[in-house]
Scaffold this active site. Structure first.
Site, PDB file in Angstrom:
ATOM      1  N   TYR A  60      24.481 -12.627 -13.093  1.00  0.00           N
ATOM      2  CA  TYR A  60      23.264 -12.142 -13.747  1.00  0.00           C
ATOM      3  C   TYR A  60      22.366 -11.379 -12.769  1.00  0.00           C
ATOM      4  O   TYR A  60      22.034 -11.874 -11.697  1.00  0.00           O
ATOM      5  CB  TYR A  60      22.478 -13.294 -14.358  1.00  0.00           C
ATOM      6  CG  TYR A  60      23.120 -13.933 -15.573  1.00  0.00           C
ATOM      7  CD1 TYR A  60      24.217 -13.344 -16.211  1.00  0.00           C
ATOM      8  CD2 TYR A  60      22.638 -15.130 -16.080  1.00  0.00           C
ATOM      9  CE1 TYR A  60      24.805 -13.933 -17.305  1.00  0.00           C
ATOM     10  CE2 TYR A  60      23.217 -15.729 -17.186  1.00  0.00           C
ATOM     11  CZ  TYR A  60      24.309 -15.125 -17.799  1.00  0.00           C
ATOM     12  OH  TYR A  60      24.893 -15.710 -18.890  1.00  0.00           O
ATOM     13  N   LEU A 214      19.648 -14.487 -30.917  1.00  0.00           N
ATOM     14  CA  LEU A 214      18.904 -13.474 -31.680  1.00  0.00           C
ATOM     15  C   LEU A 214      19.719 -12.191 -31.841  1.00  0.00           C
ATOM     16  O   LEU A 214      19.180 -11.147 -32.188  1.00  0.00           O
ATOM     17  CB  LEU A 214      17.564 -13.172 -30.993  1.00  0.00           C
ATOM     18  CG  LEU A 214      16.616 -14.368 -30.889  1.00  0.00           C
ATOM     19  CD1 LEU A 214      15.344 -13.977 -30.145  1.00  0.00           C
ATOM     20  CD2 LEU A 214      16.287 -14.920 -32.264  1.00  0.00           C
ATOM     21  N   GLY A 215      21.016 -12.293 -31.599  1.00  0.00           N
ATOM     22  CA  GLY A 215      21.883 -11.135 -31.807  1.00  0.00           C
ATOM     23  C   GLY A 215      21.453  -9.924 -31.011  1.00  0.00           C
ATOM     24  O   GLY A 215      21.316  -8.823 -31.546  1.00  0.00           O
ATOM     25  N   GLY A 217      18.679  -9.171 -29.954  1.00  0.00           N
ATOM     26  CA  GLY A 217      17.390  -8.665 -30.417  1.00  0.00           C
ATOM     27  C   GLY A 217      17.390  -8.108 -31.815  1.00  0.00           C
ATOM     28  O   GLY A 217      16.326  -7.856 -32.391  1.00  0.00           O
ATOM     29  N   ALA A 226      17.856   3.784 -38.251  1.00  0.00           N
ATOM     30  CA  ALA A 226      17.791   5.000 -37.427  1.00  0.00           C
ATOM     31  C   ALA A 226      18.424   4.761 -36.055  1.00  0.00           C
ATOM     32  O   ALA A 226      18.911   5.704 -35.412  1.00  0.00           O
ATOM     33  CB  ALA A 226      16.336   5.436 -37.264  1.00  0.00           C
TER      34      ALA A 226
END
Length: 355
Positions: A60, A214-215, A217, A226
């Site tokens: 990370y 949260l996928g 975001g 869009a």
């Protein structure tokens, strides 16, 4: 529910918070993380509210996440259950600096201990299955590190269920350190883990940690149709923007946006944020305890995420969310659930599993 309503992790006696603090966002090396000040603020607030389960990985933010945690832990190491991971390559061009094999595990642990400023890791995960290393090599290496006291518990992430099952079986047969935790992608937009991985975890005694709850975001409502054009010609990578990452890992899709719409409707009805509703859905999963890993970029996002602990979703809201995100379990699960199959299996009697 509160952060100090602790749970035991899998079949171990280790006590952990119901929501883990993810630190993939600690450090700005990849272009979208939190700086040291904002990272420290989230870390401090998490511990002050009773949280004790912190998740990181050697890879990370190019090691910055572990280095920052080493600074933050300083005089509080004993109050934190610290989880990190090995597998991903930290030295491009060196084939042995990545993978699941013993050499990489041992060398990665030594490097992580230095960055974290500690002499032991509470929970070490295999980060992702490499398809090359013999499974017995992995489990024996885990056991050696546990016996040496450098690692206290072993876990596994992003690996096929059948592979995890035989690794756990081998450990039990040989008296080696077992796996106690399974980390998987799990959210309203990624439920295919319900086919094999979650049932396996229940049977084999693995605590379940959900990354990207949260996928990327998408379930927060931050993206629209869009943004689907953003995917054209994009090179998938972990650097760049959060939108780049969402596109690269396949989270930003028409289906995901449709699910996010339902989440937003329920959030509006309950005067809550979409992120809180999506996290609360995971905390309400029936049949298994799922601990989300929250990885916020700002303190405001972090505080909002913790609000999920206060939410009690009613049966109607859960049905709407389940319906919007439903997947086919496939064979043999769908076949086994058919009334005809159940009828010939039980001979017309009513039978259920005793706990």
């Amino acid at each position: 529910m509160q952060l100090d309503d602790y749970l035991t992790l899998g079949r171990s006696g280790l006590r952990v918070s119901p929501i883990s603090l993810g630190t993939m966002t600690f450090g700005s090396d990849w272009g979208w993380g939190a700086d040291a000040g904002e990272s420290r603020r989230m870390f401090d607030a998490y511990l002050e509210r009773g949280g004790n389960f912190v998740d990181t990985a050697n890879f990370y933010t190019n090691g910055s996440s572990e280095r920052l945690l080493g600074q933050f832990l300083a005089d509080r190491r004993e109050s934190v259950v610290l989880a990190t991971k090995y597998t991903l390559n930290m030295q491009p061009g060196n084939p042995n600096a990545g993978g699941n094999h013993r050499r990489n595990m041992v060398r990665s642990v030594e490097a992580s201990l230095k960055r974290l400023g500690t002499d032991y890791i509470d929970l070490l995960y295999l980060h992702i299955w490499d398809g090359l290393t013999p499974f017995d090599e992995v489990m024996r290496a885990f056991d050696d590190l546990v016996r040496a006291g450098k690692v206290l518990y072993a876990g596994i992430s992003d690996t096929p269920a059948w592979q995890v099952a035989r690794m756990q079986t081998l450990a039990e047969l040989r008296g080696w350190a077992p796996l106690v935790a399974l980390q998987i992608e799990y959210s309203l937009i990624e439920r295919t883990v319900e086919r094999e991985l979650l049932p396996m975890a229940r049977e084999l005694g693995l605590g379940v940690m959900a990354w990207s709850p949260l996928g990327s975001g998408v379930l927060t409502g931050k993206y629209s149709r869009a943004d689907l054009d953003h995917a054209k010609g994009l090179d998938p990578r972990v650097t760049g923007t959060r939108k780049d990452v969402a596109v690269g890992n396949g989270a930003l899709s028409e289906r995901a946006l449709a699910i996010a719409d339902v989440v937003a409707q329920i959030a509006k009805e309950q005067d809550r944020s979409s992120a809180q509703i999506a996290l609360a859905w995971l905390l309400h999963r029936r049949g298994s305890t799922v601990m989300p890993i929250i990885g916020a970029r700002t303190f405001a996002q972090f505080e909002d995420n913790l609000g999920a602990l206060e939410i009690e979703l009613d049966a109607q809201a859960l049905r709407r969310l389940d319906a919007a995100s439903a997947i086919a379990l496939g064979f043999p699960h769908d076949f086994m659930a058919l009334p005809m199959t159940q009828g010939v299996l039980h001979g017309g009697t009513s039978t259920r599993r005793g706990e």
